[in-house]
Every structure is written in structure tokens, then in C-alpha cells.
Write a protein that holds these residues in place. Structure first.
Motif, PDB file in Angstrom:
ATOM      1  N   PHE A   9     -78.299 -15.155 -10.051  1.00  0.00           N
ATOM      2  CA  PHE A   9     -76.935 -14.889  -9.605  1.00  0.00           C
ATOM      3  C   PHE A   9     -76.684 -15.526  -8.238  1.00  0.00           C
ATOM      4  O   PHE A   9     -75.666 -16.187  -8.029  1.00  0.00           O
ATOM      5  CB  PHE A   9     -76.691 -13.377  -9.556  1.00  0.00           C
ATOM      6  N   LEU A  10     -77.610 -15.370  -7.313  1.00  0.00           N
ATOM      7  CA  LEU A  10     -77.464 -15.969  -5.985  1.00  0.00           C
ATOM      8  C   LEU A  10     -77.504 -17.494  -6.044  1.00  0.00           C
ATOM      9  O   LEU A  10     -76.778 -18.166  -5.311  1.00  0.00           O
ATOM     10  CB  LEU A  10     -78.532 -15.439  -5.043  1.00  0.00           C
ATOM     11  N   ALA A  11     -78.326 -18.040  -6.917  1.00  0.00           N
ATOM     12  CA  ALA A  11     -78.396 -19.490  -7.072  1.00  0.00           C
ATOM     13  C   ALA A  11     -77.070 -20.053  -7.580  1.00  0.00           C
ATOM     14  O   ALA A  11     -76.608 -21.099  -7.110  1.00  0.00           O
ATOM     15  CB  ALA A  11     -79.530 -19.869  -8.013  1.00  0.00           C
ATOM     16  N   VAL A  12     -76.449 -19.369  -8.514  1.00  0.00           N
ATOM     17  CA  VAL A  12     -75.158 -19.823  -9.034  1.00  0.00           C
ATOM     18  C   VAL A  12     -74.087 -19.740  -7.942  1.00  0.00           C
ATOM     19  O   VAL A  12     -73.254 -20.644  -7.813  1.00  0.00           O
ATOM     20  CB  VAL A  12     -74.759 -19.013 -10.287  1.00  0.00           C
ATOM     21  N   ILE A  13     -74.109 -18.705  -7.121  1.00  0.00           N
ATOM     22  CA  ILE A  13     -73.138 -18.582  -6.035  1.00  0.00           C
ATOM     23  C   ILE A  13     -73.321 -19.710  -5.020  1.00  0.00           C
ATOM     24  O   ILE A  13     -72.347 -20.347  -4.606  1.00  0.00           O
ATOM     25  CB  ILE A  13     -73.249 -17.204  -5.356  1.00  0.00           C
ATOM     26  N   VAL A  14     -74.563 -19.963  -4.627  1.00  0.00           N
ATOM     27  CA  VAL A  14     -74.832 -21.032  -3.657  1.00  0.00           C
ATOM     28  C   VAL A  14     -74.456 -22.384  -4.245  1.00  0.00           C
ATOM     29  O   VAL A  14     -73.849 -23.219  -3.575  1.00  0.00           O
ATOM     30  CB  VAL A  14     -76.315 -21.003  -3.228  1.00  0.00           C
ATOM     31  N   PHE A  15     -74.792 -22.603  -5.502  1.00  0.00           N
ATOM     32  CA  PHE A  15     -74.456 -23.865  -6.150  1.00  0.00           C
ATOM     33  C   PHE A  15     -72.953 -24.058  -6.236  1.00  0.00           C
ATOM     34  O   PHE A  15     -72.442 -25.155  -5.985  1.00  0.00           O
ATOM     35  CB  PHE A  15     -75.072 -23.918  -7.545  1.00  0.00           C
ATOM     36  N   SER A  16     -72.218 -23.016  -6.566  1.00  0.00           N
ATOM     37  CA  SER A  16     -70.767 -23.119  -6.660  1.00  0.00           C
ATOM     38  C   SER A  16     -70.138 -23.424  -5.301  1.00  0.00           C
ATOM     39  O   SER A  16     -69.151 -24.153  -5.219  1.00  0.00           O
ATOM     40  CB  SER A  16     -70.174 -21.834  -7.225  1.00  0.00           C
ATOM     41  N   ALA A  17     -70.710 -22.866  -4.237  1.00  0.00           N
ATOM     42  CA  ALA A  17     -70.195 -23.134  -2.904  1.00  0.00           C
ATOM     43  C   ALA A  17     -70.480 -24.577  -2.473  1.00  0.00           C
ATOM     44  O   ALA A  17     -69.674 -25.186  -1.762  1.00  0.00           O
ATOM     45  CB  ALA A  17     -70.798 -22.161  -1.900  1.00  0.00           C
ATOM     46  N   ALA A  18     -71.600 -25.125  -2.900  1.00  0.00           N
ATOM     47  CA  ALA A  18     -71.984 -26.484  -2.521  1.00  0.00           C
ATOM     48  C   ALA A  18     -71.487 -27.531  -3.514  1.00  0.00           C
ATOM     49  O   ALA A  18     -71.735 -28.719  -3.332  1.00  0.00           O
ATOM     50  CB  ALA A  18     -73.502 -26.577  -2.410  1.00  0.00           C
TER      51      ALA A  18
END
Length: 64
Positions: A9-18
Motif C-alpha cells: 500500500f505504501l509503495a503504491v502511494i509513493v509510486f503514485s506521487a512520483a
């Protein structure tokens, strides 16, 4: 199990932000990435790109 769910979940959030920065390199436009529009909002689910970046991070961490 909960730990892996939280990490993904955190990886998807970070990826979406970047994503705007990463799209310059072609990441986010892979065949497994899903993008659709609902009620005027664009929703992006970067499945293939997340797997690719996770594999890259794993390989870098393995050699260091």
C-alpha cells in the motif's frame, strides 16, 4: 500478512506521487498499468510498474 499489505500500500502511494517524474522515463505506461476515469477523476493503478520497480530495488539491495 498485514505487514506485506502495508508495504505494498505504501509503495503504491509513493509510486503514485512520483509518477509525473517517472513518466518521463516511460514508467507508468507499461501493459499492466491500469488507468481509468470515474466521475471526472482519473484513477491509476500501477501494477506492472510497481513490480518492475520492486524488482529493481530488490536487485540493488541484494548486491549491496
Amino acid at each position: 500478512m498485514f505487514r506485506w499489505f502495508l508495504v505494498i500500500f505504501l509503495a503504491v502511494i509513493v509510486f503514485s506521487a512520483a509518477l509525473p517524474w517517472l513518466e518521463k522515463f516511460g514508467v507508468g505506461k507499461l501493459p499492466g498499468d491500469v488507468r481509468f476515469t470515474v466521475f471526472g477523476k482519473t484513477i491509476f493503478l500501477p501494477f506492472a510498474s510497481t513490480i518492475l520497480l520492486s524488482l529493481l530495488v530488490f536487485l540493488v539491495a541484494r548486491f549491496f
